[in-house]
Design a protein around this motif. Sequence first.
Motif, PDB file in Angstrom:
ATOM      1  N   ALA A 283      -6.883   1.084  10.648  1.00  0.00           N
ATOM      2  CA  ALA A 283      -6.284   2.357  10.250  1.00  0.00           C
ATOM      3  C   ALA A 283      -5.131   2.747  11.166  1.00  0.00           C
ATOM      4  O   ALA A 283      -4.066   3.168  10.699  1.00  0.00           O
ATOM      5  CB  ALA A 283      -7.345   3.452  10.217  1.00  0.00           C
ATOM      6  N   GLN A 284      -5.335   2.625  12.455  1.00  0.00           N
ATOM      7  CA  GLN A 284      -4.276   2.990  13.398  1.00  0.00           C
ATOM      8  C   GLN A 284      -3.063   2.083  13.248  1.00  0.00           C
ATOM      9  O   GLN A 284      -1.915   2.538  13.311  1.00  0.00           O
ATOM     10  CB  GLN A 284      -4.804   2.915  14.834  1.00  0.00           C
ATOM     11  N   THR A 289       2.463   1.229  11.051  1.00  0.00           N
ATOM     12  CA  THR A 289       3.309   0.536  10.073  1.00  0.00           C
ATOM     13  C   THR A 289       4.074   1.543   9.208  1.00  0.00           C
ATOM     14  O   THR A 289       5.270   1.370   8.944  1.00  0.00           O
ATOM     15  CB  THR A 289       2.452  -0.374   9.179  1.00  0.00           C
ATOM     16  N   LEU A 290       3.384   2.590   8.779  1.00  0.00           N
ATOM     17  CA  LEU A 290       4.024   3.613   7.951  1.00  0.00           C
ATOM     18  C   LEU A 290       5.097   4.368   8.740  1.00  0.00           C
ATOM     19  O   LEU A 290       6.171   4.673   8.205  1.00  0.00           O
ATOM     20  CB  LEU A 290       2.980   4.589   7.414  1.00  0.00           C
ATOM     21  N   ILE A 291       4.824   4.661   9.990  1.00  0.00           N
ATOM     22  CA  ILE A 291       5.831   5.324  10.833  1.00  0.00           C
ATOM     23  C   ILE A 291       7.056   4.437  10.980  1.00  0.00           C
ATOM     24  O   ILE A 291       8.199   4.888  10.871  1.00  0.00           O
ATOM     25  CB  ILE A 291       5.242   5.659  12.224  1.00  0.00           C
ATOM     26  N   SER A 292       6.814   3.155  11.193  1.00  0.00           N
ATOM     27  CA  SER A 292       7.907   2.199  11.401  1.00  0.00           C
ATOM     28  C   SER A 292       8.796   2.096  10.167  1.00  0.00           C
ATOM     29  O   SER A 292      10.028   2.130  10.264  1.00  0.00           O
ATOM     30  CB  SER A 292       7.339   0.826  11.753  1.00  0.00           C
ATOM     31  N   VAL A 320       6.634   9.540   3.268  1.00  0.00           N
ATOM     32  CA  VAL A 320       5.795   8.625   4.050  1.00  0.00           C
ATOM     33  C   VAL A 320       5.323   9.299   5.337  1.00  0.00           C
ATOM     34  O   VAL A 320       4.155   9.166   5.733  1.00  0.00           O
ATOM     35  CB  VAL A 320       6.565   7.327   4.362  1.00  0.00           C
ATOM     36  N   MET A 321       6.204  10.048   5.999  1.00  0.00           N
ATOM     37  CA  MET A 321       5.808  10.732   7.229  1.00  0.00           C
ATOM     38  C   MET A 321       4.761  11.810   6.949  1.00  0.00           C
ATOM     39  O   MET A 321       3.899  12.089   7.793  1.00  0.00           O
ATOM     40  CB  MET A 321       7.032  11.344   7.902  1.00  0.00           C
TER      41      MET A 321
END
Length: 338
Positions: A283-284, A289-292, A320-321
């Motif tokens: 999960a982390q 990955t989503l932040i990137s 996404v954020m």
Amino acid sequence: MFNGHWQKASIFNSMACSILCSLGGHMRQVEISPEVENSPEEREARHIRMLFWVSYMLDKDISLRTGSPPLLTDTYCDLSLPEDYMQHYGYLPTREESRQPEGQLFEHLTTYIPVDPRLSCLKEKVSRNLFSAQALKNDNNQLLLNIRQLDDEIEHWRLSIPTHFRPALFVSQSSPLNTLDGQSPHFSRLMSLQLEYHHLMTVIHTTVRKCIPDAGDGYRDQHHVVHSSFDISLEASRSTIWCIKLLCIKATEGKIRFIVSYLTTAAMSLFLNIVIHPLDPQAQHDLETLISVSNTVRNSIGNDLTQPETSRLQEASGFVMRLVWLGTCAVTKATRRT
């Protein structure tokens, strides 16, 4: 559609489909070879047939994105492929040829049929077998069987693609895609197929969340199949996000149509898994990955985009954020409870 305005696209698509059917494009005419001199009437018939295929493919994408029934179906349309169908893979340079100076000769070439019509035929099957009114009445066993059969057919399609355009099962930092020239027509074509493949795998295997295995005989087998589909959908989503990051870094033209069309589905798939399994060690990593990818999309916005395109990418990055924030809240809450 490329800017994510699916409802507007649906309205215009219905008009296009109606016109093409009135012109007879949904029925196959006598096969006309593109390599010989044809009469104006024959060229017109061929052109209408090509426009039918473009509309057919867009129709399937809109149907999957909006949940509306497809307008052009195999019941009323002749879906026989053009005899020269495979040539639209042959006229582009291979990966190796794209690296050569003479590859610049292909700089302005584009395919007359986007993506792959056979994959669009599979999308119609996906809509019918997983999302139609009849499909919603299926029990767990039938749902899992449909998912398995669709997965097999998509794999058969993938293996039928010429090797230098064939989508990889998964994409990561070590994939050969990283070595390609982002400005080459081969890169754009390959990336389009790659994203289409992963998106469809995400859509199919995410549907398994509707399945709640019943306690009793066969529970263990069903449970194993369900989690296997979970894993496939998540890996497909991660591959999609990596492809989008690669596009943002390498490509300068046309990237918005890839980013907006595929980012939301992949991000939602990872987000749902984070909410359902907030304590999963993965999960982390998925949050990072989503932040990137959000930062990569935002940083890729340049002067080559129009204002509406810039706004759409900013919206996608912000969406996404927002998922990242909600996912972080879920992880934090679950951690405090342990």
